[in-house]
Design an enzyme around this catalytic site. Sequence first.
Site, PDB file in Angstrom:
ATOM      1  N   GLY A 106       6.122  24.614  23.957  1.00  0.00           N
ATOM      2  CA  GLY A 106       7.285  24.736  24.818  1.00  0.00           C
ATOM      3  C   GLY A 106       8.369  23.764  24.406  1.00  0.00           C
ATOM      4  O   GLY A 106       8.576  23.482  23.221  1.00  0.00           O
ATOM      5  N   CYS A 107       9.057  23.213  25.389  1.00  0.00           N
ATOM      6  CA  CYS A 107      10.169  22.310  25.109  1.00  0.00           C
ATOM      7  C   CYS A 107       9.706  20.942  24.606  1.00  0.00           C
ATOM      8  O   CYS A 107      10.528  20.120  24.218  1.00  0.00           O
ATOM      9  CB  CYS A 107      11.039  22.153  26.356  1.00  0.00           C
ATOM     10  SG  CYS A 107      11.926  23.666  26.796  1.00  0.00           S
ATOM     11  N   SER A 108       8.397  20.700  24.605  1.00  0.00           N
ATOM     12  CA  SER A 108       7.854  19.459  24.042  1.00  0.00           C
ATOM     13  C   SER A 108       7.488  19.613  22.569  1.00  0.00           C
ATOM     14  O   SER A 108       6.902  18.698  21.978  1.00  0.00           O
ATOM     15  CB  SER A 108       6.601  19.028  24.824  1.00  0.00           C
ATOM     16  OG  SER A 108       6.904  18.733  26.159  1.00  0.00           O
TER      17      SER A 108
END
Length: 374
Positions: free
Chosen positions: A152-154
């Site tokens: 994801g955004c990580s």
Amino acid sequence: MQRVIISGIGVEIPESTITNEELVASFNEWVDLENVRRAASGEPPLAKSDTDFIVYASGVKNRHVHTREGILDVTRMTPRIPPRGDDELSVMAEFGVVSAKRALEHAGVTDPSTVDMVICAASHQQRPYPAVAVEIQKALGASGAAFDMNLGCSSAAAGLHIATNLVRTGAQKRVLVVSPEIITAHLNFRDRQTHFIFGDASATMVVEAIGEGETRPGRFEVLDTRNWTQFSNNIRSNFGFLIRAGQEDTSVVNMEGNMIKQVGNKVFKEVTVAAHRFISAFLADHGMTVEDVRRYWLHQANGRMNAMIMKLALGYEADADRAPMVLEKLGNTAAAGAVVALKQYHEDMEAGQFGMLCAFGAGYSIGGAILRKM
């Protein structure tokens, strides 16, 4: 064990932009048309969007997009990106190569073959295989190996975690962490809760070893990295190869309900608390407090969320100098966002000062890195 630095950072921001006003006008025009159909079928009407709601909910006022054409067209509401042949450089690889070349130039690397690993770390991948990272590797002329990864955004923070530890152990010498985020192509612009959140950007970090006692002024030594995950359905994308297998009509892939969706209020509350605890615990394990860190480059997801994370951590409100934001002009650029903030807001830091890169996203997932300016 080798010392590790981020020797170069490269960013590509698309020229095309869409303002809140343009996005709202398009969305509301579609709602008017859709509500006519709903009235005829007895369905409840949809609510319209407005710019005040968007700014309050996210802090976003503008976003840069890879391809503007098609997004504001109420009969389409998705970017028009023509398919390319298998022998052509893919759209995502092309986007990643631009930021990768800039990162290599920033690092002073003139021979791309000295890069012995490429990690394409992004919230969405264009295809399952061949890995986009391998395509980027070929386009750059890098050596060694390459692979795609998604958290994801990580994703960029997780890619940095992997790259740092591979270089630290001597398994790799120089690694590129490339995050080409064309997230608007996976966004449902007909969903009032998410249509305004995202923008596109590509960011790359060069991670390599440095000798004992050596210094690279202006660059960052990576003191440590850390990742944390906890399963949650509150941010989810269901798009994948099994969609077709679950349909009676397999000639058309149903995107409805399978694109990005989130339960915004739950995400805000749960991720805010988790990120605050992650930051505090990570620093404490190194004998540091939140006050020891000169600058925080947080995931550019939500202005109010970042402000609350910093207030919980510091005990008071942090200003834009302490925790800079690029969200207002760029939107949420997923895994690229924190790296973009790092690139744009680090040159005023003094040697010896500490910074923290911290990203959070679907999963839930959180990734962080404690950095020291050289």
